[in-house]
Scaffold this active site. Sequence first.
Site, PDB file in Angstrom:
ATOM      1  N   SER A 150       0.865  -1.189   0.000  1.00 40.14           N
ATOM      2  CA  SER A 150       0.000   0.000   0.000  1.00 40.14           C
ATOM      3  C   SER A 150       0.896   1.232   0.000  1.00 40.14           C
ATOM      4  O   SER A 150       2.124   1.129   0.117  1.00 40.14           O
ATOM      5  CB  SER A 150      -0.912   0.003   1.224  1.00 40.14           C
ATOM      6  OG  SER A 150      -0.151   0.144   2.411  1.00 40.14           O
ATOM      7  N   ASP A 151       0.299   2.415  -0.125  1.00 36.41           N
ATOM      8  CA  ASP A 151       1.093   3.635  -0.164  1.00 36.41           C
ATOM      9  C   ASP A 151       1.891   3.847   1.121  1.00 36.41           C
ATOM     10  O   ASP A 151       3.038   4.312   1.093  1.00 36.41           O
ATOM     11  CB  ASP A 151       0.195   4.853  -0.399  1.00 36.41           C
ATOM     12  CG  ASP A 151      -0.372   4.870  -1.823  1.00 36.41           C
ATOM     13  OD1 ASP A 151       0.208   4.166  -2.677  1.00 36.41           O
ATOM     14  OD2 ASP A 151      -1.369   5.571  -2.051  1.00 36.41           O
ATOM     15  N   CYS A 152       1.278   3.528   2.253  1.00 34.96           N
ATOM     16  CA  CYS A 152       1.977   3.738   3.521  1.00 34.96           C
ATOM     17  C   CYS A 152       2.799   2.527   3.963  1.00 34.96           C
ATOM     18  O   CYS A 152       3.686   2.640   4.814  1.00 34.96           O
ATOM     19  CB  CYS A 152       1.001   4.149   4.619  1.00 34.96           C
ATOM     20  SG  CYS A 152      -0.424   3.082   4.782  1.00 34.96           S
ATOM     21  N   TYR A 153       2.481   1.367   3.388  1.00 33.31           N
ATOM     22  CA  TYR A 153       3.255   0.153   3.666  1.00 33.31           C
ATOM     23  C   TYR A 153       3.618  -0.488   2.326  1.00 33.31           C
ATOM     24  O   TYR A 153       2.989  -1.459   1.886  1.00 33.31           O
ATOM     25  CB  TYR A 153       2.444  -0.829   4.525  1.00 33.31           C
ATOM     26  CG  TYR A 153       2.141  -0.334   5.915  1.00 33.31           C
ATOM     27  CD1 TYR A 153       3.143  -0.265   6.872  1.00 33.31           C
ATOM     28  CD2 TYR A 153       0.845   0.062   6.263  1.00 33.31           C
ATOM     29  CE1 TYR A 153       2.865   0.190   8.157  1.00 33.31           C
ATOM     30  CE2 TYR A 153       0.569   0.518   7.540  1.00 33.31           C
ATOM     31  CZ  TYR A 153       1.580   0.580   8.484  1.00 33.31           C
ATOM     32  OH  TYR A 153       1.307   1.034   9.753  1.00 33.31           O
TER      33      TYR A 153
END
Length: 503
Positions: free
Chosen positions: A128-131
């Site tokens: 994901s964008d944050c992970y």
Amino acid sequence: MEKSIDEINRRIRDGSARVVTADEMPDIVSELGEEGALQEVDVVTTGTFGAMCSSGAFLNFGHAEPPIKMERLWLNDVEAYGGIAAVDTYIGATNKSVTRMESYGGAHVIEDFISGKAIELRAQSSGSDCYPRRSITTEVRLEDLNQAIMVNPRNAYQRYDAAVNTSDDTLYTYMGTLLPHSANVSFSGAGTLNPICNDPNLRLIGSGVPILLGGAPGMVVGEGTQHSSAGNFATLMTTADMAEMNTDFLRAAYMYRYGPTLYLGVGIPLPVLDIETVRRTAVRDEDIMVSIRDYGVPSRSRPVLGQVSYAELKSGTIELNNEEIKTSSLSSYRRAKMVANTLKTWIQEGHMTLCLPTRYLDPSKQAKPMRETRKVVLVQEIMQRKVVTIKEEQDITEAAKKLLRGETNHLPVLNEQGRLTGVVTTFDIAKAVARPERKVKVQDVMTRNVITTLADEPIDIAAQKMEHHRISALPVVDAQNQCIAILHASDLGKLFKPGGARP
């Protein structure tokens, strides 16, 4: 006379508290009387050490670089739960390794962590964008983790039913190996040392109460799953920090054809506040009765064959149905005593003070069975009621003729009273023809140890019998061992046909 918890804690802090283990208390009460014991004793320590399958731990690994949200993860090839947060997990004691199966599981991972061993962490993510990271493989030790908190949903059963097996087969269960025909009795629990046996009304044991768990100071969270104190089967949810544990009080194990489990030491100190506490902690093994359950019946409500005390179970033999049967303990009384003695030392040295529950447990709680919205398919729904049989005294040529008609390849064999005594198959006839030495009657070639089923037995159980014994048919018998039908492996296909028996 009554004592307060504050008074007892003052004595603990100044080193004057009298602390005894639960197995010492009965003799003290006999010698001093109840009032004298109340005046003399301040704390009674309890302990138990046995297989506690419903155990596990929350772990936090810290963030990787770049960070990953671990959606699926494995510790030494044992899958842990990835649905909590990015780098948190819960590993259960009974989960099996994907490569070593039942010989290694979550319990072994927990023990390896506590032993200081490196554990392989393998994880996957969809990213994901944050992970953004999608996979990671690394080695971690207990000291590398931010948290390793054991939280066990169900520990320290008040007592256990003893287990026996009246069936013809050896059974491999969470109560150990049960030999056929009631050849042994297995039991578990520390009896007079067991924590809740010394506080059956749960006046002193509840949320917030300090305990020893796996060698570490911990506490009771609340009632355990399947808590059923109304039937003398109370349980506890417990917690402690794995970093303070040691393997003298915690061992991984596996039970053949059952799977991994965690042997765990749990001990609870009980403040001696009043006469009722004295009476409860004076309990002896002779006073604690358990049921003997027949595990040969594959049902939640296994038949009770009798009642027996822990004193009888610990003696090595009991009498059941006028026969002497050997008993064996699945738990360790020696280590339970070690738990109680360790608690005793902690309190005597002022390392642990006591408290009453911040939230009391319900002593009248009764566990409920599972709500099932789909009925169980029974053997009687798919069995063949028209069954071809043969008598013991008939010639094997008669058996061969019946088998050649193609109606069946299994012939139940009946005696003169019509009761099932054996079974003959086409293979048995073929062997008799190939080796004809004086084998002319059905009783000479039949299989006498017949695996059977009942009309009201769940089809799942019948199918397991076929798979386990590598057979393709089961005679269906009634209570008088009369053969009333037959179930073939091919009949199981009815469950998957349109309009079949499965709801």
